[in-house]
Enzyme design. Structure first.
Site, PDB file in Angstrom:
ATOM      1  N   CYS A  20       0.744  -1.092  -0.057  1.00 47.47           N
ATOM      2  CA  CYS A  20       0.465   0.011  -0.211  1.00 47.47           C
ATOM      3  C   CYS A  20       0.581   1.566   0.216  1.00 47.47           C
ATOM      4  O   CYS A  20       1.800   1.034   0.556  1.00 47.47           O
ATOM      5  CB  CYS A  20      -1.377  -0.110   0.933  1.00 47.47           C
ATOM      6  N   LYS A  45       1.298 -10.318  -0.462  1.00 49.53           N
ATOM      7  CA  LYS A  45       1.351  -9.117  -1.982  1.00 49.53           C
ATOM      8  C   LYS A  45       2.482  -7.805  -1.735  1.00 49.53           C
ATOM      9  O   LYS A  45       3.135  -6.837  -0.956  1.00 49.53           O
ATOM     10  CB  LYS A  45      -0.466  -7.921  -2.227  1.00 49.53           C
ATOM     11  N   GLY A  64      -1.600  -5.209 -11.885  1.00 48.88           N
ATOM     12  CA  GLY A  64      -1.376  -3.935 -12.651  1.00 48.88           C
ATOM     13  C   GLY A  64      -1.314  -4.430 -14.285  1.00 48.88           C
ATOM     14  O   GLY A  64      -0.840  -4.805 -15.564  1.00 48.88           O
ATOM     15  N   ARG A 120      -8.524  -2.743 -10.900  1.00 49.59           N
ATOM     16  CA  ARG A 120      -9.311  -1.875 -11.567  1.00 49.59           C
ATOM     17  C   ARG A 120     -10.052  -2.090 -12.628  1.00 49.59           C
ATOM     18  O   ARG A 120     -11.314  -1.698 -12.478  1.00 49.59           O
ATOM     19  CB  ARG A 120      -8.795  -0.512 -11.921  1.00 49.59           C
TER      20      ARG A 120
HETATM   21  C1  LIG Z   1      -9.492   1.210  -5.518  1.00 49.77           C
HETATM   22  C2  LIG Z   1      -7.924   0.702  -4.522  1.00 49.77           C
HETATM   23  C3  LIG Z   1      -7.855   0.220  -3.376  1.00 49.77           C
HETATM   24  C4  LIG Z   1      -7.016  -0.524  -3.648  1.00 49.77           C
HETATM   25  N1  LIG Z   1      -6.893  -1.414  -2.276  1.00 49.77           N
HETATM   26  C5  LIG Z   1      -5.884  -3.116  -1.944  1.00 49.77           C
HETATM   27  C6  LIG Z   1      -6.168  -3.502  -0.551  1.00 49.77           C
HETATM   28  O1  LIG Z   1      -6.903  -3.443  -0.045  1.00 49.77           O
HETATM   29  N2  LIG Z   1      -4.990  -4.594  -1.093  1.00 49.77           N
HETATM   30  C7  LIG Z   1      -4.129  -4.554  -2.369  1.00 49.77           C
HETATM   31  O2  LIG Z   1      -3.372  -5.344  -1.619  1.00 49.77           O
HETATM   32  N3  LIG Z   1      -3.910  -4.167  -3.007  1.00 49.77           N
HETATM   33  C8  LIG Z   1      -4.814  -3.367  -3.195  1.00 49.77           C
HETATM   34  N4  LIG Z   1      -4.830  -2.150  -4.254  1.00 49.77           N
HETATM   35  C9  LIG Z   1      -3.869  -2.354  -5.419  1.00 49.77           C
HETATM   36  C10 LIG Z   1      -5.001  -3.472  -6.595  1.00 49.77           C
HETATM   37  O3  LIG Z   1      -4.840  -4.704  -5.717  1.00 49.77           O
HETATM   38  C11 LIG Z   1      -3.690  -3.424  -8.131  1.00 49.77           C
HETATM   39  O4  LIG Z   1      -2.767  -4.244  -7.183  1.00 49.77           O
HETATM   40  C12 LIG Z   1      -3.575  -2.069  -8.286  1.00 49.77           C
HETATM   41  O5  LIG Z   1      -4.631  -1.212  -8.691  1.00 49.77           O
HETATM   42  C13 LIG Z   1      -2.769  -2.503  -9.934  1.00 49.77           C
HETATM   43  O6  LIG Z   1      -3.491  -2.780 -10.818  1.00 49.77           O
HETATM   44  P1  LIG Z   1      -4.652  -2.069 -11.620  1.00 49.77           P
HETATM   45  O7  LIG Z   1      -3.420  -1.583 -12.688  1.00 49.77           O
HETATM   46  O8  LIG Z   1      -5.088  -3.539 -12.437  1.00 49.77           O
HETATM   47  O9  LIG Z   1      -5.705  -1.680 -10.782  1.00 49.77           O
HETATM   48  C14 LIG Z   1      -6.085  -1.479  -4.756  1.00 49.77           C
HETATM   49  C15 LIG Z   1      -6.261  -0.001  -6.042  1.00 49.77           C
HETATM   50  C16 LIG Z   1      -7.371   0.623  -6.120  1.00 49.77           C
HETATM   51  C17 LIG Z   1      -7.430   1.009  -7.281  1.00 49.77           C
END
Ligand SMILES: Cc1cc2nc3c(=O)[nH]c(=O)nc-3n(C[C@H](O)[C@H](O)[C@H](O)COP(=O)(O)O)c2cc1C
Length: 378
Positions: free
Chosen positions: A119, A160, A227, A251
């Protein structure tokens, strides 16, 4: 260059995918629903499962909060029988507290305990949690030790991680120290989001880095990638280009639960099916119903509305629908938007055939991100 030398990524064509396993847990597909703070509540997980998500993660929970008896603790630890398989994710800063929280999750029936070392939110980093730990291998490994000790093999433990605090050689060294140490200790799977903590969401996710991690680990350790997964094709592309065993959709599945079935379509050699407006309406209605069931009449509508705004990205008149959902304050207004923009399904007609998946993916990509920042990313 600090990590392994770049080599040809071990390509894993979709047809040669091995089943995704996290410890003893076999997961019925390679694309799973990521942990998403503020989104991946029970309602979102239910909707995702109905649409084929084979495994879902709970949003991240601070270990200390989980240990405090009360409503929040009861809510998090009441895992329902139809909400499996589910991963519970924790973040924290103190190894002993981390272990206790992991034990609670295992006792509550979470199928996997996932540790958040990713995070990037400044407040979280300031408290030495989340992404802070990817730059502190001794503490991160100590935390893994305490968790493994506490759960004593009762459930698998996964991690993670982002790919480092920043782009420096030191940061990369720390990443690989934690990665190797995690698997040596008995962690069942690692998910890598190959952006740096400093990077947050600015710039692309570095899939080449994922391929390097795969080469470094060899074939056995279970590796998931994260990602820039906005379409089913992106999911299989990441698997093929990097050799990961599975992908965590983030997302790309907010307001788009169909992505899971579309991955299954592609794997089966079918053209991914876009949801009709009638199907979108049904999913929105289900999401509304489940949000109110979980959060009650006071908080439920707001939670459901936040998702509805994201669903609008799939609508051909996306901007107008989005604005209409933004203005929704209660059930009557929500239903009025459905009536206006989402005609109920008529016989075999599938209005969704006309949906341009690429345009919808583009809208998904930009929704929730303003100036490279996401509402509450982890
Ligand atoms: C609104 C939001 C909340 C997220 N909350 C978490 C979370 O609680 N735990 C976590 O490991 N990753 C969290 N992430 C990260 C996502 O799991 C992911 O690793 C990141 O968005 C990259 O993937 P993407 O580019 O396909 O969105 C969050 C991402 C977003 C956008």
């Amino acid at each position: 260059m600090v990590g392994p030398e770049p080599q040809q990524p071990s390509r894993r064509p979709a047809s040669h995918l091995r089943p995704l396993r996290i410890g003893d847990l076999e997961i019925a597909g390679p694309a799973v629903q990521a942990a998403l703070s503020g989104y991946s509540d029970r309602a979102m997980r239910r909707v995702a499962r109905v649409h084929g998500a084979p495994y879902c993660l709970h949003e991240v929970v601070v270990d200390k909060l989980l240990l405090q008896p009360g409503k929040l603790q009861r809510q998090i630890l009441s895992v329902e029988t139809d909400d499996h398989p589910i991963g519970g994710q924790i973040m924290g800063a103190e190894p002993v507290v981390f272990g206790k929280a992991a034990r609670l999750m295992a006792d509550a029936g979470f199928d996997v305990v996932d540790l958040n070392f990713g995070c990037p939110v400044p407040k979280v980093l300031g408290r030495c949690r989340g992404g802070f730990l990817v730059g502190d291998p001794p503490t991160a490994l100590e935390m893994i030790d305490r968790v493994l000790e506490a759960v004593a093999g009762d459930v698998p433990v996964s991690v993670k991680m982002r790919r480092g605090i920043d782009d420096s050689a030191d940061a990369e060294r720390s990443f690989f120290t934690i990665l190797e140490g995690a698997f040596e200790r008995g962690v069942a799977a690692v998910t890598v989001h190959p952006r740096t903590v400093e990077q947050r969401y600015v710039g692309p996710s570095d899939w080449e880095f994922l391929a390097r991690v795969r080469c470094h680990l060899g074939d056995d350790p279970v590796l998931l990638g994260s990602g820039d997964l906005f379409t089913a094709a992106d999911c299989l592309d990441m698997i093929a280009r990097t050799g990961v065993d599975g992908v965590t959709v983030a997302r790309g599945c907010i307001g788009n639960p169909w992505i899971f079935a579309q991955v299954a379509d592609l794997l089966a050699g079918r053209v991914p099916r876009a949801p009709s407006l009638g199907e979108q309406r049904a999913a929105l209605e289900l999401h509304w119903f489940e949000s109110l069931a979980d959060h009650g009449d006071r908080k439920g509508p707001g939670r459901a509305r936040n998702h509805a705004i994201k669903y609008a990205a799939l609508h051909p008149d996306g901007e107008a629908v989005r604005d209409a959902f933004v203005a929704v304050r209660g059930e009557a207004a929500f239903r009025a938007v459905l009536e206006r923009y989402y005609p109920a399904e008529r016989s075999a007609e599938r209005a969704g055939d006309a949906i341009d998946l690429a345009a919808a993916a583009h809208r998904l990509k930009s929704c929730g991100v303003a100036g490279g920042r996401v509402a509450s990313p982890s």
